[in-house]
Design an enzyme around this catalytic site. Structure first.
Site, PDB file in Angstrom:
ATOM      1  N   GLU A 103       0.861  -1.183   0.000  1.00 49.73           N
ATOM      2  CA  GLU A 103       0.000   0.000   0.000  1.00 49.73           C
ATOM      3  C   GLU A 103       0.894   1.228   0.000  1.00 49.73           C
ATOM      4  OE1 GLU A 103      -3.637   2.175   2.466  1.00 49.73           O
ATOM      5  OE2 GLU A 103      -2.724   0.346   3.260  1.00 49.73           O
ATOM      6  N   ASP A 154      -2.041  12.186  -4.175  1.00 46.06           N
ATOM      7  CA  ASP A 154      -2.112  13.616  -4.461  1.00 46.06           C
ATOM      8  C   ASP A 154      -2.444  13.814  -5.936  1.00 46.06           C
ATOM      9  OD1 ASP A 154      -1.570  16.392  -4.854  1.00 46.06           O
ATOM     10  OD2 ASP A 154      -0.244  16.342  -3.108  1.00 46.06           O
ATOM     11  N   THR A 203     -13.207   5.503   4.552  1.00 48.59           N
ATOM     12  CA  THR A 203     -12.441   6.222   5.562  1.00 48.59           C
ATOM     13  C   THR A 203     -13.084   7.555   5.926  1.00 48.59           C
ATOM     14  OG1 THR A 203     -11.077   7.384   3.950  1.00 48.59           O
ATOM     15  CG2 THR A 203     -10.328   5.197   4.652  1.00 48.59           C
ATOM     16  N   PHE A 242     -11.601  10.394   5.787  1.00 48.17           N
ATOM     17  CA  PHE A 242     -11.187  11.288   4.712  1.00 48.17           C
ATOM     18  C   PHE A 242     -12.146  11.177   3.530  1.00 48.17           C
ATOM     19  CE2 PHE A 242      -9.018  11.159   0.577  1.00 48.17           C
ATOM     20  CZ  PHE A 242      -8.562  12.456   0.470  1.00 48.17           C
ATOM     21  N   GLU A 243     -12.471   9.943   3.147  1.00 50.00           N
ATOM     22  CA  GLU A 243     -13.369   9.743   2.015  1.00 50.00           C
ATOM     23  C   GLU A 243     -14.772  10.241   2.342  1.00 50.00           C
ATOM     24  OE1 GLU A 243     -14.878   6.080  -0.905  1.00 50.00           O
ATOM     25  OE2 GLU A 243     -13.427   5.720   0.695  1.00 50.00           O
TER      26      GLU A 243
END
Length: 276
Positions: free
Chosen positions: A100, A175, A248, A250-251
């Protein structure tokens, strides 16, 4: 909105001679003497264009203690000096290993490791708080199928992993480098796929996810065009989010803002791996 580590291969930049190279201060001062090195590969590898930005954010007490206590057992520096014996790294248990690249604070990595203890996860990043956090999560949950790699994932792939050694490769929310002049820094490029294909076993899956629409389109284009990869989707498009990739925080924040997340699952040509 992106993860912290998305290195990509590109043409080497012109650099000073080794004896005149003066590394930035953050690369030479270890914050944890027995933990991850500030610049593990040093100057013995070319100073190429990087697609990641090391962040010097605060390390909490718990993260720092995890780094001091666990790095020697579950951590490794990407120094480019030798090829890793992945089976030995994961205790000689014969686990298939998935790499990962870029795991942020490690919550999703820990969840995937807990859900699939028969697969080893080699998680690479340069974000020290995230490294400490993932080690702490792994210890707390008794996860002995996680190893944390510190440094440039391209050097890891190119110098330290044997051909056909990976059962999968995960690149979640790299990114997007949205400005056109920075597109060369994006990870998912033909040159990266050339390298990744040599380290993935036949049938192993490269799984990418992004919430940046133009980057998703580029990913789909370059993956579809690459001769070593085949889309696992019969229609040649994006894949539904697989159950093994957690949603997540973040998602979730992106989805709350109306972002659309695209998953891409491409297998290295050959028999499909059971690990993705």
């Amino acid at each position: 909105m992106s993860e912290s580590l998305t290195p990509q291969p590109s043409a080497p930049e012109t650099v000073p001679e080794a004896n005149s190279y003066v590394p930035p201060k953050w690369r030479t001062e270890p914050r944890f003497p027995d933990g991850p090195a500030p610049d593990p590969a040093g100057s013995h590898h070319e100073r190429r264009i990087r697609s990641f930005q090391p962040r010097r954010s605060r390390v909490t007490t718990g993260q720092g203690e995890a780094l001091k206590r666990l790095w020697g057992t579950w951590g490794l520096d990407i120094d480019g000096h030798s090829v890793i014996d992945l089976d030995q790294l994961f205790g000689g248990r014969g686990l298939p290993v998935v790499l990962e690249i870029g795991f942020g604070m490690g919550e999703a990595t820990a969840q995937m490791a807990a859900a699939d203890p028969a697969t080893g996860i080699l998680a690479a990043d340069v974000h020290t708080p995230g490294q400490g956090n993932l080690l702490a999560l792994a210890e707390r949950s008794g996860l002995d199928n996680v190893r944390v790699a510190n440094g440039d994932a391209i050097i890891l792939l190119r110098e330290m992993l044997a051909p056909d050694s990976l059962a999968g490769l995960r690149v979640y929310f790299p990114d997007p480098w949205p400005k056109a002049r920075h597109h060369k820094r994006r990870l998912i490029q033909p040159e990266f796929l050339d390298l990744a294909a040599t380290r993935l076993a036949p049938g192993a899956v490269l799984h990418c996810a992004t919430d940046w629409e133009p980057y998703a389109e580029q990913m789909l284009e370059v993956l579809t065009a690459h001769p070593e990869f085949e889309n696992t989707q019969a229609d040649g498009g994006y894949a539904p989010r697989p159950d093994f990739r957690p949603l997540t925080r973040f998602e979730g924040q992106g989805l709350d803002k109306g972002h659309v997340v695209h998953d891409l699952l491409f297998a290295r040509r050959g028999n499909v791996s059971p690990n993705e």
